[in-house]
Design a protein around this motif. Structure first.
Motif, PDB file in Angstrom:
ATOM      1  N   ASP A  37      36.651  -3.617 -27.381  1.00 35.41           N
ATOM      2  CA  ASP A  37      35.610  -3.893 -28.392  1.00 35.41           C
ATOM      3  C   ASP A  37      34.305  -4.315 -27.733  1.00 35.41           C
ATOM      4  OD1 ASP A  37      37.433  -3.279 -30.318  1.00 35.41           O
ATOM      5  OD2 ASP A  37      37.941  -5.386 -30.800  1.00 35.41           O
ATOM      6  N   CYS A  40      32.573  -1.209 -26.432  1.00 38.76           N
ATOM      7  CA  CYS A  40      31.997  -0.434 -27.549  1.00 38.76           C
ATOM      8  C   CYS A  40      30.741  -1.107 -28.091  1.00 38.76           C
ATOM      9  CB  CYS A  40      33.037  -0.275 -28.652  1.00 38.76           C
ATOM     10  SG  CYS A  40      34.429   0.769 -28.195  1.00 38.76           S
ATOM     11  N   CYS A  41      30.782  -2.451 -28.183  1.00 37.37           N
ATOM     12  CA  CYS A  41      29.612  -3.182 -28.710  1.00 37.37           C
ATOM     13  C   CYS A  41      28.410  -3.022 -27.784  1.00 37.37           C
ATOM     14  CB  CYS A  41      29.992  -4.649 -28.886  1.00 37.37           C
ATOM     15  SG  CYS A  41      28.643  -5.657 -29.589  1.00 37.37           S
ATOM     16  N   THR A  44      27.059   0.445 -28.151  1.00 41.08           N
ATOM     17  CA  THR A  44      26.295   0.582 -29.403  1.00 41.08           C
ATOM     18  C   THR A  44      24.933  -0.086 -29.305  1.00 41.08           C
ATOM     19  OG1 THR A  44      28.376   0.612 -30.626  1.00 41.08           O
ATOM     20  CG2 THR A  44      26.365   0.168 -31.872  1.00 41.08           C
ATOM     21  N   CYS A  45      24.887  -1.269 -28.679  1.00 44.46           N
ATOM     22  CA  CYS A  45      23.590  -1.971 -28.524  1.00 44.46           C
ATOM     23  C   CYS A  45      22.622  -1.149 -27.684  1.00 44.46           C
ATOM     24  CB  CYS A  45      23.822  -3.334 -27.899  1.00 44.46           C
ATOM     25  SG  CYS A  45      24.680  -4.493 -28.993  1.00 44.46           S
TER      26      CYS A  45
END
Length: 257
Positions: A37, A40-41, A44-45
């Motif tokens: 996670d 992925c975060c 995405t940022c």
């Protein structure tokens, strides 16, 4: 538990193995999920931050390229300063030209009138209608164009003559009838400081042996230094031959240079 795996070329890698009895399994899975996670975060940022950074960069570039309004005023070059090519003196020069005395007179029907001895008859002119005008204190009075101020003037005139068959020395009814063998135009200056008129310009053209219904223009023009109060007039050898049908054929004028 950890086992060493042989990768080749003598290298090994340590791989953490989950216990076979299932102890610690949920904690390991939680760590793996949390790590996934987090990755992925972060990804995405990065994706979200890229357009924002690109927009800010473009904005800063455009801001640098734009010039403030107060900086748009052209700076005079050294050539402009040396030769005085600014707009204000140019328009001031045009305004000064408009205020200079000038006149353009056009022909009207002529009527014979007395004239001085040894002098050709003078023409009278239209000074208000059609193409004719007098401006900036230039005046026309009694066949004279009156100069309002001293200076260098360009003086000009065109006289168009028209006649029928002109055979010099022709015989009519038993006696010799002399037809005019030439046409003459004189621009004359009259001044109070000199008793006799002065001839400024003279033009002559022979009309002998010209066919029927002939016409001949004579143009004169030159620059003269004139004084305030000087009077100009146009004299012709035969006033009856002057063509007064069109104002662009016979005219007279002057303007201050």
């Amino acid at each position: 538990m950890a086992e060493d795996l042989e990768l080749g070329f003598g290298e090994t890698a340590s791989v953490e193995m989950l216990p076979q009895d299932g102890s610690g399994g949920p904690m390991a899975r939680a760590r793996l999920v949390a790590r996934r996670d987090g990755v992925c975060c972060a990804f995405t940022c990065c994706l979200l931050a890229f357009p924002i950074l690109a927009g800010l960069t473009a904005y800063m570039l455009v801001s640098q390229l734009q010039t403030p309004g107060e900086d748009c005023t052209p700076v005079p070059t050294q050539k402009d300063q040396e030769f005085g090519t600014s707009h204000q003196p140019f328009y001031a020069h045009l305004q000064a030209d408009r205020e200079k005395p000038r006149a353009h007179l056009t022909v009207v029907r002529q009527t014979p009138s007395p004239h001085l001895k040894n002098q050709f008859p003078a023409l009278h002119w239209e000074h208000e209608l059609g193409l004719a005008f007098t401006k900036n204190k230039m005046k026309y009075t009694n066949k004279f164009l009156v100069i309002p101020e001293s200076g260098d003037y360009f003086v000009y005139s065109q006289i168009t003559f028209r006649g029928t068959k002109s055979e010099c020395g022709s015989i009519s009814q038993g006696r010799q009838q002399i037809k005019p063998d030439s046409i003459i135009v004189v621009i004359t200056k009259v001044t109070d400081s000199y008793p006799e008129p002065a001839q400024l310009l003279t033009g002559t053209k022979s009309v002998c042996e010209i066919s029927n219904n002939w016409f001949q223009p004579l143009y004169l023009g030159a620059m003269f230094s004139l004084r305030e109060g000087d009077k100009l007039m146009v004299n012709v050898s035969d006033i009856s031959l002057v063509d007064y049908t069109k104002e662009d054929k016979t005219f007279f004028g002057a303007f201050l240079l």
